[in-house]
Structure formats: C-alpha cells, structure tokens
Design an enzyme around this catalytic site. Structure first.
Site, PDB file in Angstrom:
ATOM      1  N   ASP A  27       0.874  -1.242   0.145  1.00 36.52           N
ATOM      2  CA  ASP A  27      -0.128   0.060   0.004  1.00 36.52           C
ATOM      3  C   ASP A  27       0.795   1.318  -0.326  1.00 36.52           C
ATOM      4  OD1 ASP A  27      -2.872   0.836   0.434  1.00 36.52           O
ATOM      5  OD2 ASP A  27      -1.557   1.930   2.193  1.00 36.52           O
ATOM      6  N   GLU A  69       1.806  -0.696  -4.919  1.00 33.97           N
ATOM      7  CA  GLU A  69       0.626   0.357  -5.364  1.00 33.97           C
ATOM      8  C   GLU A  69       1.379   1.703  -5.471  1.00 33.97           C
ATOM      9  OE1 GLU A  69      -3.164   2.783  -3.724  1.00 33.97           O
ATOM     10  OE2 GLU A  69      -1.250   2.550  -2.528  1.00 33.97           O
TER      11      GLU A  69
END
Ligand code: GLC
Length: 527
Positions: free
Chosen positions: A212, A263
């Site tokens: 993330d 990401e």
C-alpha cells in the site's frame, strides 16, 4: 516394518508477474456470521467460485486489527486478525483452502502509516513530549503565534492539512486521515518491525504482498514545501528504493521469489523502478485507468508501460478497477469494460481483477447518509465516494441481501442488484462472468507464457491488432464494425460472448489464433 511416507505437500500455486490476481475487498465479499460485514470465513466459503472463474490468486484487503477509520488501512497490529473478520485460525483455513484449489494468497501490507490505536502511537499520546517513542512518527512544533499553524503546507490525500495537533501542542503528519499517522521510515524500529511483518505472513503461507502507498514512505528530511520542478517532498522519493531492496533480501530469505506488487503512482519510467527484480519485482500500471477510449491512446499506454518495464527487467501489472476507483463498467460502459479486460489480459504482464468487475457491476450512487468512506466524508463529497465501488457483492438473485449476509449489509445494495447475481451469470454463456471465465481459461495456454513483445499489425483507424506469440487481440475502439478480412485467423474468444468469425462490433475485443505465416511475417494476409 515399512511405514507409508506422508503425501508430498501440494505444489505451491505460482504467483508471478504473469498471473491474474483477484482483488477481494474483504468487507464486501461474503459475510459468514450475519453482522453485515464480509469476513475471512465468508471468503473461504466462496473460494470455489473464485477458482471456477479461473484466476491464479486472491489478494485480500487488510483484515488486521483496526478501528476501521479507513476500513482497515489504519492498522493497529500488523500481525493479527480483527475479530470483525475472524482470527488467525480462520486465516490459516483460508490459505489451506485456497492452496487446495490451486489459488495463491496475497495480503496487503500497509507500511506508510499506522492507526492511532497502534501501540506505538498510543505510547506517543501517553508519554511526554521528550519521549523517544515520538521518533517513530513525524512530530514537529507548529509555526506562527503559539505554534498554532501546521509545520508546513502539505495536504492530506483525503482533503485538508496533512497535520493534526496533539493536546501538548506538537503536530503529527498524516498523508491520509488524521487516524492514520505516518511512520518515520528513517527510524530503525520502523524498518525492523515491518520486516518482521513480512516474515510473519510469508512463513504463515502467503504467496505474496500488495504494498500500500509504496511511493510514500520517505519524506524530505526538512519537510520542504511542494515546488514545481523539484522532486516531490513525499511522493516517490529515490531513497524509498533502498527500503524495497532490503525487503527483497528479507522475502527471498523466507522463500526465493515471493511475489510483491507496488501500489505506486507516477509516470511509467518511475513506477517501473519499484518492479526491478532486486526490489518488489512488480508494480501496478494504473494509468490505463485514465487512458481515454481511443486506439492510439491505449496503444501508447501499453507501449510506454512495456518499454519502462523492459528497462526495469519486469512486466506491467495491468489494473482496470479497485476499491479506490469508480467501477470500470460505469467509467467506460459495460461492453467496453469487458473489451478492455480481454485486451489487457492479452498483454504481457499480470492482471488484477477487482471482485465484482467480472459481474459487470456498476458504480452505485450510495445515498449521502450511508457514506462511510473517509475520502468522501472529509472532502464533503468533492472527491469520489469510494463506497460506490465497495457495495457488497450479489451472489444469488432470490435470497435476502443477494446472499451476501443474513443481516444488514454494511453498505446498502441498490434496487435491482439481484440482476447481477453471480449464480445467474454462471448459467448464462454470454454474461460478463462467462465471457471472463472463458477468456481466463484460454489465457493460460494462449498468452500467459507467451512473448513479452507486442507487434501492432494490420492497421485500421480506431482498431488495434496486437500480435503476441501465435495469437492476436483485436480491439475495436472505433464506432464502426470491423471486418476481420484475414485468412486462417480463428476467433477463439470475444468480449461479446459470441464467436463471430467475420466482424468485431464497435466496443468489442476478440482473440484470434493465427497461422504461423502471420507470426513469422508479423503482418496479416488479406483474404
Ligand atoms: C491505498 C488504499 C486505499 C487507502 C489508502 C490509505 O491507496 O488502496 O484504500 O485509503 O491507501 O491507506
């Protein structure tokens, strides 16, 4: 006396930069206990449906202990399971079932920030201003009279200043919600703890990680302001790559080649750096989400991604949807969405399929009073309400809550949701689910291991004909039907669900096998 040797362990599913990964937004997938929120046992119970679709792995969004201020992306303990979602035994059962079905399991790792409920931040709140525990976060005095103004002008992704003041007057940095304080990645505890987290889950059997906010970890040492023409003070700073080189050593120490995908946002030549083999190995190629419906624009996006990844020694991670974006079926239309799925599934690289996109689910206009997304709430609706892409999935047409829960779903399902039910779509050979199931099965033999080079052949305005290995993908992005005027081509998959051998309708994509001559010449033979 001879004893029977134990069965050899089942081969571990292969997850790599050519896999198809299915994103399970755990809260919205399937609820096993009637509290209205999806959970791990709900995922386990429905993994057979995922396996039937034909993907290679599932990615589970955060299920760790969390106050759920950002629906789990505010982690209070990276190595546990929130009772809302189950417990570690439920997690182990999920992994065992997934592996038994030949599916890999990826978990989400959230390194940029923690929850205000994380023990480290609690310690900051409990201890005095000089306590060394503060060094794990970015705490600074304010500016202006009495330090009433934040230390700088950085903005939170969710709107408003990226700083919040503590009762003792110090300010802490949060690039997302105030409930998500950013960690200081120059602090050795931060690095050591996250590496322990990676080892914990890798040893527990997971096949990979989705990282993330991978580009956000490092901040300008003096927290400089954002200035045009200068490297960004907190996104995609070069120092971040050192973190991922060390993660790769740690992961390979558990099992060589553990999959990891970043990401990360930015131009392809920057995001592909995270995919270098001595770093995470893979990165999402997000800009296809922003590419207009145009043959030339799509060709350019694909070419730039492939070139950047070739340079980095990897392949792109194609994405058409996630829990953070408007549903692709609403963004481009249901037919075009399916066509784009087929087109990108034919390209070199991995593909991440967002749960529900295989049903053609639209973006839902969730009523304001039901909003849960901090991004929508904090920006007062100025930014997209991601809730609209997170509405619990419809499994069956005739059960309450479309079979998602026996209780009340945490986000309301709109009227007519049952029309998208998976059980109905599995029976209909032209449904989005059936089109994708057919394509995913074929992808394994046609494209998965095929050449990493794409050649654009047989040019027609608005039409892309991509030759890769011994097959072509034909995307008709024009407004006119496209006649396949080539000999020996056989249409083997179509986004329309109908294998018409002559015409590709506007907004459709077909896959064709082609005779060896075409492969050799790199061009078509006109009929
Ligand atoms: C990522 C997640 C998103 C979350 C944010 C902050 O972008 O995908 O859902 O809000 O990080 O953790």
């Amino acid at each position: 006396m001879t004893s029977t040797p134990p069965d050899p362990p089942a081969a571990r599913p292969r997850v790599d930069s050519r896999s198809v990964v299915y994103e399970v937004y755990v809260r919205s997938f399937a609820d096993s206990d009637g509290d209205g929120v999806g959970d791990l046992a709900g995922v386990t119970a429905h993994l057979d449906a995922v396996a039937r679709l034909g993907v290679d792995a599932v990615w589970l969004t955060p299920f760790y202990p969390s106050p759920q201020a950002d629906h789990g992306y505010d982690v209070a303990d990276h190595r546990g399971v929130d009772p809302l979602f189950g417990d570690l035994a439920a997690f182990d059962a999920l992994v065992e079932r997934a592996h038994g079905l030949g599916l890999g399991v990826l978990v989400d790792v959230v390194p940029n920030h923690v929850s205000v409920a994380h023990p480290w931040f609690r310690q900051v709140l409990a201890a005095g201003p000089d306590d060394p525990s503060r060094g794990r976060f970015h705490l600074r005095p304010g500016t202006g009279p009495d330090g009433r103004r934040p230390p700088n002008r950085w903005r939170s992704v969710f709107g408003g200043p990226a700083w919040t003041r503590l009762p003792d007057g110090a300010w802490y940095l949060h690039l997302f919600a105030p409930e998500q304080p950013d960690l200081d990645w120059t602090h050795p505890d931060v690095r050591a703890d996250l590496e322990r987290t990676l080892v914990f889950w890798a040893e527990r059997g997971v096949d990979g990680f989705r990282v993330d906010v991978a580009g956000g970890l490092m901040k300008h040492p003096l927290l400089a302001e954002v200035r045009r023409g200068e490297p960004h003070p907190h996104w995609d700073r070069t120092e971040v790559h050192d973190v991922y080189r060390s993660w790769r050593r740690v992961l390979d120490g558990v099992r060589p080649g553990v999959f990891a995908v970043a990401e990360v946002w930015g131009p392809p030549e920057r995001t592909a750096l995270y995919a270098r083999p001595d770093e995470l190995g893979h990165a999402f190629a997000f800009e296809v989400l922003q590419t207009p419906w145009s043959a030339s624009a799509l060709q350019r996006t694909v070419e730039l991604q492939l070139a950047a990844h070739r340079e980095a020694g990897s392949l792109p991670g194609w994405v058409l949807g996630s829990h953070d974006f408007e549903r692709v079926a609403s963004r481009v239309g249901r037919e075009r969405a399916l066509a784009l799925h087929l087109f990108l599934l034919a390209m070199p690289g991995s593909f991440t399929l967002y749960a529900g996109d295989e049903l053609g689910l639209p973006q839902v206009d969730v009523p304001r009073e039901a909003w849960q997304d901090p991004q929508a709430l904090r920006s007062d609706g100025e930014q997209l309400s991601r809730d609209g892409a997170r509405v619990p999935l419809p499994w069956t047409p005739d059960e309450p809550a479309c079979g998602f829960t026996t209780g009340t779903p945490w986000l309301p399902q709109p009227p007519g949701w049952e029309a998208y039910a998976r059980s109905t779509q599995e029976q209909d050979p032209t449904s989005p689910w059936s089109v994708l199931r057919h394509a995913l099965a074929l992808r394994r033999t046609l494209w998965r291991e095929s050449s990493a080079t794409v050649r654009w052949i047989d040019p027609h305005p608005g039409v892309l004909v991509a030759l890769r290995g011994e097959a072509v993908a034909v995307l008709n992005a024009s407004n006119r039907p496209h006649r396949l005027a080539l000999t020996g081509w056989e249409v083997v998959a179509s986004s329309t669900g109908v294998l018409d051998q002559d015409v590709v309708p506007p907004g459709a994509c077909v896959w064709c096998t082609v005779p060896p001559g075409v492969v050799a010449a790199g061009a078509g033979t006109v009929r």
